[in-house]
Design a protein around this motif. Structure first.
Motif, PDB file in Angstrom:
ATOM      1  N   SER A  17       0.814  -1.219   0.000  1.00  0.00           N
ATOM      2  CA  SER A  17       0.000   0.000   0.000  1.00  0.00           C
ATOM      3  C   SER A  17       0.844   1.263   0.000  1.00  0.00           C
ATOM      4  CB  SER A  17      -0.927   0.018   1.214  1.00  0.00           C
ATOM      5  OG  SER A  17      -0.189   0.188   2.404  1.00  0.00           O
ATOM      6  N   ALA A  47      -8.575  11.888   6.657  1.00  0.00           N
ATOM      7  CA  ALA A  47      -8.698  10.822   5.667  1.00  0.00           C
ATOM      8  C   ALA A  47      -7.992   9.526   6.078  1.00  0.00           C
ATOM      9  CB  ALA A  47      -8.131  11.296   4.326  1.00  0.00           C
ATOM     10  N   PRO A  49      -8.110   7.268   8.713  1.00  0.00           N
ATOM     11  CA  PRO A  49      -8.820   6.046   9.107  1.00  0.00           C
ATOM     12  C   PRO A  49      -9.440   5.302   7.916  1.00  0.00           C
ATOM     13  CG  PRO A  49      -9.348   7.811  10.622  1.00  0.00           C
ATOM     14  CD  PRO A  49      -8.584   8.432   9.481  1.00  0.00           C
ATOM     15  N   GLU A  50     -10.072   6.032   7.019  1.00  0.00           N
ATOM     16  CA  GLU A  50     -10.675   5.391   5.842  1.00  0.00           C
ATOM     17  C   GLU A  50      -9.600   4.830   4.919  1.00  0.00           C
ATOM     18  OE1 GLU A  50     -13.503   6.439   2.016  1.00  0.00           O
ATOM     19  OE2 GLU A  50     -13.466   7.813   3.717  1.00  0.00           O
ATOM     20  N   ARG A  51      -8.522   5.570   4.744  1.00  0.00           N
ATOM     21  CA  ARG A  51      -7.410   5.131   3.894  1.00  0.00           C
ATOM     22  C   ARG A  51      -6.830   3.813   4.414  1.00  0.00           C
ATOM     23  NH1 ARG A  51      -2.226   9.041   3.446  1.00  0.00           N
ATOM     24  NH2 ARG A  51      -3.748  10.400   2.490  1.00  0.00           N
ATOM     25  N   ALA A  53      -8.306   1.633   6.422  1.00  0.00           N
ATOM     26  CA  ALA A  53      -9.320   0.577   6.318  1.00  0.00           C
ATOM     27  C   ALA A  53      -9.382   0.035   4.893  1.00  0.00           C
ATOM     28  CB  ALA A  53     -10.685   1.114   6.749  1.00  0.00           C
ATOM     29  N   GLU A  54      -9.332   0.922   3.912  1.00  0.00           N
ATOM     30  CA  GLU A  54      -9.359   0.483   2.517  1.00  0.00           C
ATOM     31  C   GLU A  54      -8.144  -0.363   2.162  1.00  0.00           C
ATOM     32  OE1 GLU A  54      -9.819   3.977   0.128  1.00  0.00           O
ATOM     33  OE2 GLU A  54     -11.946   4.198   0.647  1.00  0.00           O
ATOM     34  N   GLU A  58      -4.714  -1.869  10.134  1.00  0.00           N
ATOM     35  CA  GLU A  58      -5.224  -1.346  11.401  1.00  0.00           C
ATOM     36  C   GLU A  58      -4.055  -0.792  12.176  1.00  0.00           C
ATOM     37  OE1 GLU A  58      -7.752  -3.717  13.854  1.00  0.00           O
ATOM     38  OE2 GLU A  58      -8.416  -4.890  12.145  1.00  0.00           O
TER      39      GLU A  58
END
Length: 68
Positions: A17, A47, A49-51, A53-54, A58
Motif C-alpha cells: 500500500s 482521511a 482512518p478510511e485510507r 481501512a481500505e 489497522e
C-alpha cells in the motif's frame, strides 16, 4: 512530536500500500509534513482512518501487558 501529527512512533511502511502501519501516511506526506499548513495536515489526518481501512491496515493497539 507535533500536536498536529498522527505519528505514534510505529514507522514501518507497508510494501503493497505504501502506507505507514502506524499512522497511514505515505512517505511523501511524512517527508513534507513539517512544511504543510495546519488545514492541509488536518485534511490528511481526517482521511487516514478510511485510507487505512481500505488498505486493510489497522493501527497497532496499545499494549496492555506492560507492568510499568
Amino acid at each position: 512530536m507535533s500536536l498536529e501529527s498522527p505519528c505514534i512512533a510505529v514507522c514501518v511502511i507497508h510494501p503493497q500500500s505504501g502506507l505507514c502501519y502506524g499512522c497511514g501516511r505515505t512517505l511523501p506526506e511524512i517527508a513534507r509534513w513539517h512544511r504543510l499548513a495546519s488545514d492541509e495536515r488536518r485534511a490528511i489526518m481526517a482521511a487516514l482512518p478510511e485510507r487505512m481501512a481500505e488498505a486493510g491496515l489497522e493501527p497497532p493497539k496499545p499494549r496492555t501487558d506492560c507492568t510499568s
